[in-house]
Scaffold this active site. Sequence first.
Site, PDB file in Angstrom:
ATOM      1  N   GLY A 305       0.822  -1.208   0.000  1.00 41.49           N
ATOM      2  CA  GLY A 305       0.000   0.000   0.000  1.00 41.49           C
ATOM      3  C   GLY A 305       0.851   1.251   0.000  1.00 41.49           C
ATOM      4  N   ASP A 309       0.070   8.479   5.678  1.00 41.25           N
ATOM      5  CA  ASP A 309      -1.006   9.223   6.347  1.00 41.25           C
ATOM      6  C   ASP A 309      -0.789   9.343   7.851  1.00 41.25           C
ATOM      7  OD1 ASP A 309      -1.414   6.612   7.085  1.00 41.25           O
ATOM      8  OD2 ASP A 309      -3.592   6.705   6.922  1.00 41.25           O
ATOM      9  N   ASN A 311      -0.703   7.218   9.992  1.00 44.51           N
ATOM     10  CA  ASN A 311      -1.576   6.261  10.673  1.00 44.51           C
ATOM     11  C   ASN A 311      -2.937   6.845  11.044  1.00 44.51           C
ATOM     12  OD1 ASN A 311      -1.749   3.543  11.428  1.00 44.51           O
ATOM     13  ND2 ASN A 311      -1.441   4.029  13.570  1.00 44.51           N
ATOM     14  N   ARG A 312      -3.436   7.794  10.244  1.00 46.31           N
ATOM     15  CA  ARG A 312      -4.770   8.342  10.509  1.00 46.31           C
ATOM     16  C   ARG A 312      -5.858   7.346  10.125  1.00 46.31           C
ATOM     17  NH1 ARG A 312      -2.382  12.638   7.904  1.00 46.31           N
ATOM     18  NH2 ARG A 312      -3.523  12.092   6.010  1.00 46.31           N
ATOM     19  N   GLU A 313      -5.700   6.757   8.943  1.00 44.55           N
ATOM     20  CA  GLU A 313      -6.697   5.820   8.441  1.00 44.55           C
ATOM     21  C   GLU A 313      -6.349   4.401   8.913  1.00 44.55           C
ATOM     22  OE1 GLU A 313      -9.298   6.869   6.923  1.00 44.55           O
ATOM     23  OE2 GLU A 313      -8.660   8.947   6.659  1.00 44.55           O
ATOM     24  N   LEU A 331       3.915  -9.046   7.242  1.00 46.27           N
ATOM     25  CA  LEU A 331       5.297  -9.487   7.409  1.00 46.27           C
ATOM     26  C   LEU A 331       5.478 -10.055   8.818  1.00 46.27           C
ATOM     27  CD1 LEU A 331       7.299  -6.583   5.726  1.00 46.27           C
ATOM     28  CD2 LEU A 331       6.778  -8.822   4.777  1.00 46.27           C
ATOM     29  N   VAL A 344       4.649  -0.186  11.967  1.00 48.30           N
ATOM     30  CA  VAL A 344       4.354   0.445  10.688  1.00 48.30           C
ATOM     31  C   VAL A 344       5.661   0.803   9.984  1.00 48.30           C
ATOM     32  CG1 VAL A 344       3.221   2.363   9.522  1.00 48.30           C
ATOM     33  CG2 VAL A 344       2.179   1.342  11.546  1.00 48.30           C
ATOM     34  N   LEU A 345       5.796   0.379   8.720  1.00 48.75           N
ATOM     35  CA  LEU A 345       6.989   0.646   7.936  1.00 48.75           C
ATOM     36  C   LEU A 345       6.618   1.459   6.707  1.00 48.75           C
ATOM     37  CD1 LEU A 345       8.543  -2.942   8.022  1.00 48.75           C
ATOM     38  CD2 LEU A 345       9.138  -1.016   9.495  1.00 48.75           C
TER      39      LEU A 345
END
Length: 439
Positions: A305, A309, A311-313, A331, A344-345
């Site tokens: 993807g 953002d 991590n807002r959505e 992963l 989160v990467l």
Amino acid sequence: MAAEAASSIDSDVNMVDSAQETSVSVAQAANGKRKAETELDEERTLKKSTPSANDEETHSPEDDFPDDQTEAAPDGEKKMTKNQLKKLKRKQAWEARREDRKVKRKDKRHEKQAKKREEKQAILEKAVAEGKDPEEVLRELAHKPVEIERVPVTFVIDCDFEQYMREHEIGSLSAQVVRSYSMNRKSKYQANLAISGFKGALKDIFTGKLSNTHKNWKNVAIEEGSFIEAAKHAYQAMTGLEGGKVIDIIKPESEGNTPSISLDNSFTGKVAPEAEDVDQTIVYLTSDSPYTLERLEANTSYIIGGIVDRNREKGLCYKRALEHKVRHAKLPIGEFMRMQSRFVLTTNQVVEIMAKWLQCGDWAEAFMDVIPKRKGGVLKGQEGEQQEENAQDEDGQEDDGQEEDERKQDGEAQTEGIEEGKAGVKQEDRVQEELKEEA
């Protein structure tokens, strides 16, 4: 009769006169009211334009300053809000570390050069020990083509998330796409790379600010359509004559390898089996999936993807995988590492991790080599690892504080990525020419 008629006329005249007097009085009253209102307005305007003794009590700071500033300081300077102060401090810290970053880049460059000299010296010593001419060995080494092996695996960056991103975040995504290409181009086992949803503001950045550099990229499919269309085209290429070499670690399960995807134990009995109409040639990578990616598999497209953002959505990639009826997995970071921040990467980090796995076949090594040290990741079982509860408590604190730094780093990465992309194209052309001459 004449007297009655005369009296009737007199009464009518009196009524008309009375009506006229009434209308005149009403008009005078209306004029008087308008005059009073006009005078009142003039008086109010005069009061506003004339300083008064109690101005300090009635004057509001909002009359002089924007909403994001506070009252004026005693010396007349404008104070700053907390948010403005944070941004200013981050900017000052970034500028203060500029020289340190230059030194680190210089040291890193010197380390690479020293490593190359050591490798070169070892080759010369080996040549002398075998009785070979060192100069001849050096000439052969200089003209030796770069060994790059293409494999039938495709990394698709799904960039169709523009509606969820801000302008500067789309700029960050463009830098991550450039990094992904640059990194994959230099990998020993080179996967196919595809970019879907290439349109809108992202396309404008590449055609404008980046001067259409992407048009010179090799072995990259760039499409405006969905990731489904990109994956279909990738499958045709992977299964074609020039699809690449199927190395041992990506061979299918039927040839002795373990399953490529497994269901987490915590979801056993809670998740329905995959439907029969699920596309087995596509795997959408999402941290929300109950499945874990154990290894990469030949003739498969792995969708990443392309969204920045902060991590807002939530769950966008997972929902998209379900809507399009494709496999999904995450992963195996949690199986090998403990993190002091979120799992989160960035897009380019995911691409680099999978490319690294193609080289070494070890997720732990790939994670440690790619994940930034600032995230505090350590392999499970190593000394000094942090408790998982502490890692969850600190979730998300780091990214918010480093957003400004990441923006500047993205700008630098765009410039570096463009140069690397140009150099990569020249290098690949030279390799192809040498291979043709040898043939």
